[in-house]
Design a protein around this motif. Structure first.
Motif, PDB file in Angstrom:
ATOM      1  N   ALA A  92      37.372 -35.448  29.146  1.00 15.13           N
ATOM      2  CA  ALA A  92      38.117 -35.050  27.957  1.00 15.13           C
ATOM      3  C   ALA A  92      39.613 -35.083  28.260  1.00 15.13           C
ATOM      4  O   ALA A  92      40.068 -34.564  29.276  1.00 15.13           O
ATOM      5  CB  ALA A  92      37.705 -33.659  27.513  1.00 15.13           C
ATOM      6  N   VAL A  93      40.374 -35.684  27.355  1.00 13.18           N
ATOM      7  CA  VAL A  93      41.815 -35.803  27.523  1.00 13.18           C
ATOM      8  C   VAL A  93      42.486 -34.791  26.610  1.00 13.18           C
ATOM      9  O   VAL A  93      42.169 -34.712  25.423  1.00 13.18           O
ATOM     10  CB  VAL A  93      42.274 -37.237  27.170  1.00 13.18           C
ATOM     11  CG1 VAL A  93      43.777 -37.359  27.290  1.00 13.18           C
ATOM     12  CG2 VAL A  93      41.569 -38.243  28.045  1.00 13.18           C
ATOM     13  N   ARG A  94      43.387 -34.014  27.171  1.00 10.80           N
ATOM     14  CA  ARG A  94      44.108 -33.033  26.373  1.00 10.80           C
ATOM     15  C   ARG A  94      45.071 -33.747  25.428  1.00 10.80           C
ATOM     16  O   ARG A  94      45.799 -34.633  25.840  1.00 10.80           O
ATOM     17  CB  ARG A  94      44.894 -32.098  27.297  1.00 10.80           C
ATOM     18  CG  ARG A  94      45.314 -30.838  26.579  1.00 10.80           C
ATOM     19  CD  ARG A  94      46.081 -29.930  27.500  1.00 10.80           C
ATOM     20  NE  ARG A  94      47.444 -29.934  26.986  1.00 10.80           N
ATOM     21  CZ  ARG A  94      48.535 -30.013  27.714  1.00 10.80           C
ATOM     22  NH1 ARG A  94      48.454 -30.086  29.000  1.00 10.80           N
ATOM     23  NH2 ARG A  94      49.716 -30.021  27.173  1.00 10.80           N
ATOM     24  N   GLN A  95      45.041 -33.368  24.166  1.00 10.81           N
ATOM     25  CA  GLN A  95      45.910 -33.974  23.178  1.00 10.81           C
ATOM     26  C   GLN A  95      47.350 -33.525  23.402  1.00 10.81           C
ATOM     27  O   GLN A  95      47.603 -32.339  23.612  1.00 10.81           O
ATOM     28  CB  GLN A  95      45.464 -33.578  21.773  1.00 10.81           C
ATOM     29  CG  GLN A  95      44.132 -34.137  21.371  1.00 10.81           C
ATOM     30  CD  GLN A  95      44.163 -35.639  21.256  1.00 10.81           C
ATOM     31  OE1 GLN A  95      45.129 -36.222  20.784  1.00 10.81           O
ATOM     32  NE2 GLN A  95      43.105 -36.282  21.713  1.00 10.81           N
TER      33      GLN A  95
ATOM     34  N   ALA B 253      32.206 -29.366  27.469  1.00 10.08           N
ATOM     35  CA  ALA B 253      33.147 -30.449  27.214  1.00 10.08           C
ATOM     36  C   ALA B 253      32.893 -31.566  28.219  1.00 10.08           C
ATOM     37  O   ALA B 253      32.559 -31.304  29.367  1.00 10.08           O
ATOM     38  CB  ALA B 253      34.578 -29.940  27.355  1.00 10.08           C
TER      39      ALA B 253
ATOM     40  N   ARG C  16      51.115 -32.329  22.614  1.00 14.22           N
ATOM     41  CA  ARG C  16      51.664 -31.480  21.557  1.00 14.22           C
ATOM     42  C   ARG C  16      52.582 -32.296  20.658  1.00 14.22           C
ATOM     43  O   ARG C  16      53.167 -33.278  21.100  1.00 14.22           O
ATOM     44  CB  ARG C  16      52.439 -30.330  22.185  1.00 14.22           C
ATOM     45  CG  ARG C  16      51.557 -29.383  22.961  1.00 14.22           C
ATOM     46  CD  ARG C  16      52.385 -28.286  23.551  1.00 14.22           C
ATOM     47  NE  ARG C  16      53.290 -28.872  24.538  1.00 14.22           N
ATOM     48  CZ  ARG C  16      53.690 -28.247  25.628  1.00 14.22           C
ATOM     49  NH1 ARG C  16      53.314 -27.031  25.862  1.00 14.22           N
ATOM     50  NH2 ARG C  16      54.501 -28.845  26.470  1.00 14.22           N
TER      51      ARG C  16
END
Length: 173
Positions: free
Chosen positions: A66-69, A62, A71
């Motif tokens: 990378a940005v965590r989406q 990754a 919730r």
């Protein structure tokens, strides 16, 4: 007179450039870019066939940025808070609601139950319960200064795989 008129009639305006007439690619398609650089002719001729077959496979990692989406529970809590505190209009949630939820939200927004004077309300805590697959019942505590308020809503996953709010309620604690 007719000859003069026929000369001035144009089939295409002059300010528009001519369209592309290339049959190899549709006009609106973007140019293709290779996923990896192509090997030059000298690299292909120098590479031994047995080496190319035994080369180790590349492992993909990754990207570091990378940005965590977020919730859907967090997104909808923030969206509903923006509407119920008066920062956004009710129609902002129109495409994110289903069933009676939009009517309930419009009725609640008239009273602006989460509007405060001074401190801006924020989502303090959030939790959820999964009653069935494709449905979430979410509760959120809204903090504004030293006061806590409650908000509850239900999310359902549609056939288009998008979450929509189907019920909204507020209260104070």
């Amino acid at each position: 007179m007719n000859k003069v008129m026929s000369r001035t009639i144009r089939t295409r305006p002059r300010h528009r450039p001519p369209t592309r007439r290339d049959s190899r690619r549709p006009g609106g398609a973007p140019p293709r870019t290779p996923s990896r650089p192509a090997a030059t002719h000298s690299e292909r001729t120098l590479a031994a066939p047995e080496k190319s077959r035994t080369a180790p496979e590349r492992t993909r990692t990754a990207p570091a940025t990378a940005v965590r989406q977020p919730r859907p529970t967090d997104l909808f809590a923030d969206r509903l808070l923006a509407v119920l505190s008066g920062r956004r209009p009710v129609h902002w949630m129109l495409r994110h609601t289903a069933g009676r939820a939009y009517d309930d939200l419009a009725r609640l927004a008239e009273r602006s139950p989460l509007r405060t004077h001074g401190t801006r309300p924020v989502v303090h805590d959030i939790g959820y319960y999964v009653p069935s697959e494709g449905a979430l019942e979410v509760f959120a505590r809204i903090a504004a200064g030293d006061r806590l308020r409650a908000m509850a809503f239900r999310l359902e996953l549609g056939k288009d795989l998008r979450w929509r709010c189907t019920a909204v309620e507020t209260g104070t604690t």
